[in-house]
Design a protein around this motif. Structure first.
Motif, PDB file in Angstrom:
ATOM      1  N   ALA A 129       0.808  -1.244  -0.032  1.00 43.62           N
ATOM      2  CA  ALA A 129      -0.011  -0.198   0.020  1.00 43.62           C
ATOM      3  C   ALA A 129       0.943   1.175  -0.249  1.00 43.62           C
ATOM      4  N   ALA A 130       1.907   1.273   0.931  1.00 42.03           N
ATOM      5  CA  ALA A 130       2.853   2.364   0.821  1.00 42.03           C
ATOM      6  C   ALA A 130       3.477   2.452  -0.531  1.00 42.03           C
ATOM      7  N   MET A 131       3.811   1.510  -0.981  1.00 43.14           N
ATOM      8  CA  MET A 131       4.594   1.397  -2.508  1.00 43.14           C
ATOM      9  C   MET A 131       3.641   1.962  -3.337  1.00 43.14           C
ATOM     10  N   ARG A 132       2.516   1.723  -3.365  1.00 44.01           N
ATOM     11  CA  ARG A 132       1.714   2.085  -4.372  1.00 44.01           C
ATOM     12  C   ARG A 132       1.393   3.534  -4.240  1.00 44.01           C
ATOM     13  N   ALA A 133       1.400   4.292  -3.217  1.00 45.28           N
ATOM     14  CA  ALA A 133       1.265   5.417  -2.985  1.00 45.28           C
ATOM     15  C   ALA A 133       2.380   6.287  -3.321  1.00 45.28           C
ATOM     16  N   ARG A 134       3.666   5.817  -3.368  1.00 44.14           N
ATOM     17  CA  ARG A 134       4.553   6.218  -3.911  1.00 44.14           C
ATOM     18  C   ARG A 134       5.230   6.139  -5.621  1.00 44.14           C
ATOM     19  N   LEU A 135       4.403   4.892  -5.883  1.00 45.50           N
ATOM     20  CA  LEU A 135       4.649   4.827  -7.383  1.00 45.50           C
ATOM     21  C   LEU A 135       3.277   4.674  -8.087  1.00 45.50           C
ATOM     22  N   PRO A 136       3.343   5.138  -9.425  1.00 45.02           N
ATOM     23  CA  PRO A 136       2.109   4.786 -10.245  1.00 45.02           C
ATOM     24  C   PRO A 136       1.901   3.378 -10.316  1.00 45.02           C
ATOM     25  N   THR A 137       0.801   2.731 -10.649  1.00 45.75           N
ATOM     26  CA  THR A 137       0.312   1.473 -10.666  1.00 45.75           C
ATOM     27  C   THR A 137      -0.146   1.306 -12.228  1.00 45.75           C
ATOM     28  N   ASP A 138      -0.588   2.352 -12.833  1.00 41.83           N
ATOM     29  CA  ASP A 138      -1.293   2.159 -14.011  1.00 41.83           C
ATOM     30  C   ASP A 138      -0.170   2.751 -15.175  1.00 41.83           C
ATOM     31  N   HIS A 139       0.892   2.909 -15.003  1.00 42.47           N
ATOM     32  CA  HIS A 139       1.972   3.214 -16.001  1.00 42.47           C
ATOM     33  C   HIS A 139       3.375   3.093 -15.503  1.00 42.47           C
ATOM     34  N   ARG A 140       4.352   3.123 -16.301  1.00 41.33           N
ATOM     35  CA  ARG A 140       5.826   3.281 -16.058  1.00 41.33           C
ATOM     36  C   ARG A 140       6.286   4.459 -15.537  1.00 41.33           C
ATOM     37  N   LEU A 141       6.983   4.432 -14.487  1.00 44.21           N
ATOM     38  CA  LEU A 141       7.513   5.626 -13.932  1.00 44.21           C
ATOM     39  C   LEU A 141       8.159   6.454 -15.056  1.00 44.21           C
ATOM     40  N   THR A 142       7.882   7.758 -15.260  1.00 43.53           N
ATOM     41  CA  THR A 142       8.615   8.540 -16.140  1.00 43.53           C
ATOM     42  C   THR A 142       9.744   9.550 -15.332  1.00 43.53           C
ATOM     43  N   PRO A 143      10.987   9.775 -16.085  1.00 44.31           N
ATOM     44  CA  PRO A 143      12.094  10.508 -15.501  1.00 44.31           C
ATOM     45  C   PRO A 143      11.580  11.862 -14.842  1.00 44.31           C
ATOM     46  N   THR A 144      10.662  12.271 -15.245  1.00 45.05           N
ATOM     47  CA  THR A 144       9.906  13.759 -14.525  1.00 45.05           C
ATOM     48  C   THR A 144       9.629  13.155 -13.236  1.00 45.05           C
ATOM     49  N   GLU A 145       8.763  12.325 -13.147  1.00 44.13           N
ATOM     50  CA  GLU A 145       8.031  11.770 -12.138  1.00 44.13           C
ATOM     51  C   GLU A 145       8.863  11.333 -10.921  1.00 44.13           C
ATOM     52  N   LEU A 146      10.171  10.563 -11.485  1.00 44.34           N
ATOM     53  CA  LEU A 146      11.097  10.117 -10.587  1.00 44.34           C
ATOM     54  C   LEU A 146      11.773  11.165  -9.876  1.00 44.34           C
ATOM     55  N   LEU A 147      12.095  12.330 -10.597  1.00 44.26           N
ATOM     56  CA  LEU A 147      12.723  13.405 -10.197  1.00 44.26           C
ATOM     57  C   LEU A 147      11.992  14.365  -9.246  1.00 44.26           C
ATOM     58  N   SER A 148      10.880  14.492  -9.545  1.00 47.50           N
ATOM     59  CA  SER A 148       9.752  15.017  -8.687  1.00 47.50           C
ATOM     60  C   SER A 148       9.670  14.190  -7.308  1.00 47.50           C
ATOM     61  N   LEU A 149       9.704  13.093  -7.373  1.00 47.72           N
ATOM     62  CA  LEU A 149       9.773  12.246  -6.454  1.00 47.72           C
ATOM     63  C   LEU A 149      10.972  12.389  -5.184  1.00 47.72           C
ATOM     64  N   HIS A 150      12.230  12.826  -5.885  1.00 49.70           N
ATOM     65  CA  HIS A 150      13.423  12.832  -5.208  1.00 49.70           C
ATOM     66  C   HIS A 150      14.065  14.175  -5.612  1.00 49.70           C
ATOM     67  N   ALA A 151      13.334  15.389  -5.406  1.00 49.87           N
ATOM     68  CA  ALA A 151      13.811  16.640  -5.940  1.00 49.87           C
ATOM     69  C   ALA A 151      14.793  16.811  -4.637  1.00 49.87           C
ATOM     70  N   VAL A 152      16.021  17.542  -4.876  1.00 46.87           N
ATOM     71  CA  VAL A 152      16.829  18.240  -3.895  1.00 46.87           C
ATOM     72  C   VAL A 152      16.758  19.668  -3.835  1.00 46.87           C
ATOM     73  N   PRO A 153      16.500  20.187  -2.837  1.00 46.92           N
ATOM     74  CA  PRO A 153      16.345  21.530  -2.609  1.00 46.92           C
ATOM     75  C   PRO A 153      17.898  22.152  -2.383  1.00 46.92           C
ATOM     76  N   PHE A 154      18.306  22.861  -3.197  1.00 44.22           N
ATOM     77  CA  PHE A 154      19.834  23.661  -2.923  1.00 44.22           C
ATOM     78  C   PHE A 154      19.694  25.138  -2.770  1.00 44.22           C
ATOM     79  N   ALA A 155      20.739  25.517  -1.692  1.00 42.51           N
ATOM     80  CA  ALA A 155      20.555  27.105  -1.588  1.00 42.51           C
ATOM     81  C   ALA A 155      21.182  27.595  -2.932  1.00 42.51           C
TER      82      ALA A 155
END
Length: 730
Positions: free
Chosen positions: A55-81
């Protein structure tokens, strides 16, 4: 002013970093269940896919399509000063730096102004000791970085492992193998079936021949010449070969047998390396893989169980010492071991073992999750749908599970989108993101993610690494360094109430820490070069759909006679160098076979011929391949595929699959079978420890791996050198 002082102090200390150079780029790894733990308890140490919180994995990953690079980067965005400008003239201690031999110049000063620190490659030193001594003699300010601590730890650990091997493991392994070989020659061995006796005689004599300084003769009817040839091939340690073990052919990567690291140059350590690598990689395949399908090998299962009947108390104690010692510093095995034989024998003794299906189920129950890293040279057959399974083996000294090797296996062919994406080589940054937890690495992977569509597998691999329980990482100190400490380093994990200088929260500083992570990871992999499982990609089958053979039968007949004379010459020479004799014997046999195919089964008439499915059709220059027969090949033709020779180290960086404008990927991305051969990869370089060619790991040796820092005003994320994972430490 506090931020400025911190930034300047960092700037002065980075001179020390530049002077010392980065940590020696080496390679080793870590981890899994403790020796002797029941297979059913593996989930306590590493949660299998079935045990994940879906359930937690589904919340983090889409189940109806393959994850796109843009989605991956939004999930793991790094805030820089934003980068803070610093005036070098206003910083404490800068005048001392500029008066000394490590004074910054021109562009270096501009980088310091733009981002608060600077690296000066021209001030490189061969190692940390040299760099810090130079700074001390010049009375310069110094920065104690994590790099130098990691380096000191790994230097000591490497020496510790070498001493354990020399003063404990080598003698115990020799004692165990010798005990089994003596028992094979005695009453216990005489009670075994003749075929089993010869199989074990060959295997034990080969292992002992690699380990001991003098040749070991067979004791139970094995072919002495075949044993010597196998020992010679492993000692030469070059290329791939097809060998016959226990009555079944297998493709062997002999380059893995070449000693490297602390083993190279010392005869006794080199012998230990070859023996353990042979035992670790070429065990008894209880379940083999043929044309992509699992096949039970009853003959090898019988041989494994026979070892149990040959062992006495002293032999068992010797192998237990080996397993416990290696498990203590290298982690959990990827194969069944000597300590599993009792449970395996009990499991297969019942009526369920009457059928192959029943035995396969019983073996699967004993192996648990093993193997989780793809370590074998296997071919993805034409028309095969899905991912080819891995063999299940028994070994006296199996290679060890490491999370980073698991990651590199999961993000390469044929595990990306069930074999639809032929990504033949992973990237060291895959391990940085998924195994070491560095989110910044994801942005640097964007071009590869776009080209190969493997964002789903990369994020899933990270989820699996994250699912390892806390006790797993605490089980061994080096596990903690591989993941927890490295992740804390990248995340800026501080004590409560502390804060970082502004410079240390910028993108450029993050890249410097990524270099630290990758260097420390390479050190760990290097220390464990003999034990960490080397991950391979699946080889692609390759053939020409049609070929035209020159229509000159007399030429092929003349060449045939020439190869016959060459083979006779090779056989008559009194060779003093056994590897040279074996090499030319193989060449002569191969040359005869090639010419036989050109002239042979289909004798020439007039006209040319088209080679179709591996057979030349002579006299039919206009013949066309029938429609709908895309996969027509005879079995011998499959054996002539070109994919089994891994990428050469020197070629890997400039010849990464997919670097030709994405044409191959575009043609094969959804369901289409690859037409041309890819190359197997193997753990090296940044993953990279192996010697030889073509492994999944870090590329043209981790020696050259670094992540380029953006220049002043340069916001582009790009690596200075991301080689294909092939070369490894030499």
């Amino acid at each position: 002013m506090r931020a400025q002082r911190g930034a300047v102090w960092a700037a002065a200390s980075v001179v020390a970093l530049a002077a010392c150079g980065t940590a020696r780029h080496r390679v080793r790894s870590v981890v899994r269940h403790p020796p002797g733990a029941p297979a059913g308890e593996l989930a306590r140490y590493v949660a299998p896919t079935a045990a994940l919180d879906r359930a937690a994995m589904r919340a983090r990953l889409p189940t109806d399509h393959r994850l796109t690079p843009t989605e991956l980067l939004s999930l793991h965005a790094v805030p820089f000063a934003s980068e803070t400008e610093v005036d070098p003239d206003d910083v404490e201690g800068m005048s001392a730096v500029q008066r000394g031999p490590f004074a910054l110049r021109g562009e270096e000063l501009e980088h310091l102004r733009a981002r608060g620190f600077a690296l000066a490659p021209r001030l490189h030193r061969p190692n940390f000791i040299s760099g810090y001594v130079s700074l001390y003699v010049a009375d310069q300010p110094v920065y104690l970085s994590a790099d130098v601590i990691f380096n000191a730890l790994h230097e000591s650990f490497d020496t510790l492992v070498a001493d354990i091997e020399q003063h404990a493991l080598a003698s115990s392994l020799s004692e165990g193998l010798s005990g089994l070989h003596r028992a094979l020659a005695g009453p216990s061995g005489a009670a075994l079936p003749g075929e089993t006796r010869v199989d074990l005689d060959t295997y034990l004599a080969t292992a002992r021949g690699l380990l001991e300084a003098t040749p070991v003769e067979p004791v139970a009817g094995a072919d002495a010449a075949a044993i010597r040839a196998l020992v010679a091939a492993a000692t030469a340690g070059t290329g791939n070969a097809r060998i016959d073990l226990f009555g079944s052919p297998r493709d062997v990567d002999l380059s893995q047998m070449r000693p490297r690291g602390h083993y190279a140059g010392d005869p006794s350590r080199e012998r230990y390396f070859r023996a353990v690598m042979f035992l670790g990689r070429e065990g008894l395949r209880l379940v083999d893989v043929v044309e992509g399908r699992r096949v039970l090998r009853r003959r090898q299962l019988s041989a494994a169980l026979a070892l149990r009947s040959l062992s006495d108390t002293a032999t068992r104690a010797a192998f237990t010492r080996v397993e416990q010692a290696i498990g203590a510093f290298a982690g959990e095995p990827e194969a069944l071991t000597f300590t599993d034989l009792d449970a395996l024998a009990s499991a297969v003794a019942g009526p369920a073992s009457a059928s192959d299906e029943g035995l396969l189920s019983l073996i699967d129950a004993q192996r648990g999750e093993r193997p989780r890293v793809a370590t074998s040279l296997l071919v993805h057959p034409d028309g095969f749908d899905g991912t080819v399974p891995q063999p299940v083996t028994f070994s006296f000294a199996p290679q060890r599970y490491t999370p980073d090797s698991m990651v590199l296996s999961r993000v390469s062919f044929d595990r990306v989108d069930a074999g639809r994406v032929p990504r033949m080589m992973p990237d060291p940054l895959d391990a940085a993101f998924a195994a070491l937890g560095n989110d910044q690495a994801a942005a640097l992977l964007r071009p590869s993610l776009d080209r190969h569509d493997y964002a789903t597998e990369l994020v899933t691999a990270r989820e699996l690494v994250d699912a390892h329980e806390a006790t797993y990482w605490q089980g061994q100190p080096l596990r903690l360094l591989d993941r927890r400490a490295a992740h804390a380093l990248a995340a800026g994990d501080l004590s409560e109430g502390a804060s970082l200088p502004a410079t240390m929260t910028t993108e450029a500083w993050g890249r410097r820490l990524l270099n630290t992570q990758m260097a420390a990871w390479a050190e760990v992999r290097h220390d464990m070069v003999l034990y960490a499982a080397q991950s391979y990609s699946m080889s692609l089958g390759c053939s020409y759909p049609q070929a035209y053979v020159d229509p000159y039968p007399a030429v092929w007949s003349a060449l045939g006679r020439w190869t016959e004379r060459a083979q006779s010459l090779v056989g008559s020479v009194a060779w003093r160098d056994e590897p040279a004799r074996a090499r030319w014997t193989r060449w002569a046999a191969g040359a005869r076979e090639v010419v036989r195919r050109l002239r042979g089964d289909r004798r020439a008439g007039a006209g040319g011929g088209r080679a179709h499915g591996g057979a030349a059709r002579v006299g039919e220059p206009g013949a066309q391949r029938p429609r709908g027969q895309r996969g027509v090949r005879d079995r011998a033709a499959r054996r002539r595929r070109l994919a089994l020779r891994p990428v050469r180290a020197e070629d890997a960086a400039r010849h990464r699959p997919g670097d030709r404008g994405g044409r191959a990927h575009a043609a094969r991305r959804r369901g289409g079978q690859p037409r041309r051969a890819g190359a197997a990869h193997r753990d090296r370089g940044a993953a990279g420890d192996g010697g030889g060619r073509g492994r999944s790991g870090a590329g043209a040796g981790l020696r050259g791996l670094r992540v380029e820092l953006p220049g002043a005003g340069d916001g582009e994320l790009r690596p200075a050198h991301r080689p294909a994972l092939a070369a490894g430490d030499r």
